[in-house]
Design a protein around this motif. Structure first.
Motif, PDB file in Angstrom:
ATOM      1  N   ASP A  81       0.854  -1.196   0.000  1.00 27.48           N
ATOM      2  CA  ASP A  81       0.000   0.000   0.000  1.00 27.48           C
ATOM      3  C   ASP A  81       0.887   1.242   0.000  1.00 27.48           C
ATOM      4  O   ASP A  81       1.151   1.835   1.052  1.00 27.48           O
ATOM      5  N   PRO A  82       1.379   1.631  -1.169  1.00 29.60           N
ATOM      6  CA  PRO A  82       2.275   2.786  -1.219  1.00 29.60           C
ATOM      7  C   PRO A  82       1.665   4.056  -0.635  1.00 29.60           C
ATOM      8  O   PRO A  82       2.378   4.882  -0.044  1.00 29.60           O
ATOM      9  N   ARG A  83       0.324   4.234  -0.775  1.00 34.00           N
ATOM     10  CA  ARG A  83      -0.277   5.464  -0.268  1.00 34.00           C
ATOM     11  C   ARG A  83      -0.279   5.512   1.257  1.00 34.00           C
ATOM     12  O   ARG A  83      -0.331   6.582   1.853  1.00 34.00           O
ATOM     13  N   ARG A  84      -0.247   4.322   1.878  1.00 35.24           N
ATOM     14  CA  ARG A  84      -0.158   4.283   3.336  1.00 35.24           C
ATOM     15  C   ARG A  84       1.125   4.972   3.819  1.00 35.24           C
ATOM     16  O   ARG A  84       1.167   5.567   4.912  1.00 35.24           O
ATOM     17  N   ALA A  85       2.146   4.891   2.989  1.00 36.94           N
ATOM     18  CA  ALA A  85       3.432   5.491   3.365  1.00 36.94           C
ATOM     19  C   ALA A  85       3.325   7.010   3.521  1.00 36.94           C
ATOM     20  O   ALA A  85       4.088   7.608   4.290  1.00 36.94           O
ATOM     21  N   ILE A  86       2.394   7.629   2.793  1.00 40.31           N
ATOM     22  CA  ILE A  86       2.243   9.089   2.917  1.00 40.31           C
ATOM     23  C   ILE A  86       1.898   9.452   4.355  1.00 40.31           C
ATOM     24  O   ILE A  86       2.505  10.340   4.961  1.00 40.31           O
ATOM     25  N   GLY A  87       0.918   8.761   4.921  1.00 42.38           N
ATOM     26  CA  GLY A  87       0.514   9.052   6.290  1.00 42.38           C
ATOM     27  C   GLY A  87       1.606   8.743   7.292  1.00 42.38           C
ATOM     28  O   GLY A  87       1.750   9.444   8.308  1.00 42.38           O
ATOM     29  N   ILE A  88       2.415   7.721   7.029  1.00 39.09           N
ATOM     30  CA  ILE A  88       3.498   7.382   7.947  1.00 39.09           C
ATOM     31  C   ILE A  88       4.559   8.478   7.945  1.00 39.09           C
ATOM     32  O   ILE A  88       5.059   8.885   8.999  1.00 39.09           O
ATOM     33  N   VAL A  89       4.892   8.971   6.743  1.00 37.40           N
ATOM     34  CA  VAL A  89       5.885  10.058   6.670  1.00 37.40           C
ATOM     35  C   VAL A  89       5.353  11.305   7.358  1.00 37.40           C
ATOM     36  O   VAL A  89       6.060  11.976   8.119  1.00 37.40           O
TER      37      VAL A  89
END
Length: 508
Positions: free
Chosen positions: A432-440
């Motif tokens: 889930d690449p978009r999940r990484a946005i929230g993590i960053v």
């Protein structure tokens, strides 16, 4: 009748009589007298600075742009020195992909370096370019007289002013614009340095450099792309967006770094234009052999960090013993690593293992300044035209990843075993690449399983990064080290930022 005046006189007379009747006290020995010539050498104050009328024909001052310094005056007598400065209002880069309308003395920030000799008569010409929009003037801290020349030099666009002063005090002095609102003129880059050498000159060194710190206030966040206007409210609150050496982030890094050779003695004329912040000037890996604090006559030795006040200066000297990259910074560290107050001195020559065992400076000190510039600017330019390619995103992301993420995740994306999970070939990321946005943006605390291994660590929120920077970093990661590819847009980051509240301690 005895009036009050008479009573006071009589009281003083009686006290004198009583005092004469007291036992005689031994006085401490008088301090030895100091010859006027020794006093002049010791303090160089204005009382010794009038060395007579100028001799010989007038001399046109040699002016240099930072980090260069004009050569020593090498004169034995005072002269008439003609200084001509032109004020220019120019749009220049303040960071990669970010421009700012600077107000300048000579077209650059800081303004041109001026070098004269104590006792010189300085004929000053100030020109305000006809394309400028604002009136300007100049206040030189080296001037003895009201306003430091400001009242004599108020100049409208398309006009010029002239005044004369005698350089009575030796030292390194700031000059700046003093037109109202003064803080705004200075905050837009209107400052520089003037050196008044002692009559005997300064002790020779191998290298001299001109470095000046300033704090800047933009409407947009740090590194937010495009032309950024001045933010008066931030300036009043002293909430600087950028704190910079020589007017731009990266002015003293990479191929623009200061350069020296092993065994050379280096002198840095360091000034602080402000308008607000005091500098804690430090060179990582060096100790200042000599410091002239506040650029005065007295000298201190073996100094690690020296304070340079807003509107002040210092002179630091040191010998470079071993090769490598030495980092110049304001040791108020968030200014260095998050606002831009960082430069480099690159020293070449033979190693000396007795002094230092070796190894180049850690990349964590260099940050994204260690990478060749340009990629971020290219991506920003393409984005402004609606033509951002994935190749440009990846190149920009690599530069930003190196400075922001590589300390924990490593340059090859492998992470650190049992501490930081890998980004290379990451099933967690690719799922889930978009999940990484929230993590960053918001960070991640606690357990996470990556490629079958459990990690329990802390990913701090990196919400201080702009939307385009996060998008470019993630796009680079997705297209590196065996990941499945893909692309993140700045608009996607913006949407996540708007939809999720920042956790405590995160930047907004």
């Amino acid at each position: 009748m005895i009036d009050a005046t008479d009573r006071n006189i009589r009281t003083l007379w009686l006290l004198a009589i009583v005092g004469c009747q007291q036992p005689v006290q031994e006085r401490p020995p008088a301090a030895p007298s100091v010859a006027p010539s020794a006093l002049a050498r010791d303090t160089g104050g204005s009382g010794q600075g009038d060395l007579g009328p100028p001799q010989g024909p007038p001399i046109d001052a040699v002016l240099t742009a930072a980090p260069q310094v004009p050569p020593p005056t090498a004169r034995k007598q005072p002269a008439k020195v003609v200084v001509a400065l032109e004020v220019r209002e120019v749009e220049l880069p303040i960071s990669e992909g970010v421009t700012y309308t600077f107000w300048t003395f000579g077209g650059r920030v800081p303004g041109s370096f001026i070098r004269v000799r104590q006792g010189d008569t300085v004929e000053f010409h100030l020109r305000n370019h006809p394309d400028n929009k604002m009136p300007h003037n100049i206040d030189l801290h080296a001037v003895t007289g009201p306003g430091g020349g400001a009242s004599s030099s108020f100049t409208a666009p398309g006009h010029q002013s002239q005044f004369t002063f005698k350089a009575l005090n030796r030292g390194l002095f700031v000059y700046h614009c003093a037109t109202a609102p003064v803080g705004m003129h200075v905050g837009n880059g209107m400052y520089g340095l003037i050196l008044v050498e002692p009559p005997e000159g300064l002790e020779p060194v191998d290298r001299e450099f001109y470095v000046m710190q300033g704090d800047f206030y933009t409407v947009g966040k740090y590194r937010e792309k495009g032309l950024q206007p001045f933010d008066m409210q931030k300036a009043i609150e002293e909430n600087a967006t950028y704190v910079l050496f020589n007017g731009s982030e990266g002015a003293l890094v990479d191929d623009r770094a200061l350069k020296a050779k092993v065994g050379e003695r280096v002198r840095i004329f360091i000034g602080n234009g402000g308008p607000n912040l005091t500098s804690s000037f430090h060179v990582i890996g060096e100790i200042f052999d000599r410091v002239y604090p506040e650029a005065g006559t007295r000298m201190q030795e073996n100094v690690q960090t020296t304070m340079v006040p807003a509107g002040g200066a210092a002179i630091v000297e040191f010998k470079v013993e071993v090769p490598g990259t030495y980092i110049l910074l304001d040791h108020a560290l968030f200014r260095a690593f998050n606002k831009g107050a960082l430069g480099m001195l690159k020293v070449e020559g033979e190693e000396n293992k007795d002094v230092y065992s070796g190894k180049e400076i850690d990349s964590s000190y260099l940050g994204d300044m260690m990478m060749p510039g340009g990629a971020v600017s290219v991506a920003a330019e393409q984005a402004s035209q609606g033509e951002l390619t994935i190749e440009a995103q990846i190149a920009a992301g690599k530069t930003l990843f190196t400075g922001t993420c590589s300390t924990c995740h490593q340059l090859d994306g492998a992470g650190i075993a049992n501490v930081f999970p890998p980004l290379a070939g990451s099933d967690f990321l690719n799922a889930d690449p978009r999940r990484a946005i929230g993590i960053v943006l918001n960070g991640l605390i606690g357990k996470v399983t990556v490629n079958g291994q459990e990690f329990n660590s802390v990913m701090p929120p990196m919400s201080q990064l702009n939307d385009d920077a996060i998008a470019n970093i993630l796009t680079y990661v997705l297209n590196s080290w065996g990941n499945k590819g893909g692309r993140i847009a700045a608009a996607q980051v913006s949407a996540v930022r708007a939809a999720t509240p920042r956790p405590a301690g995160a930047a907004h």
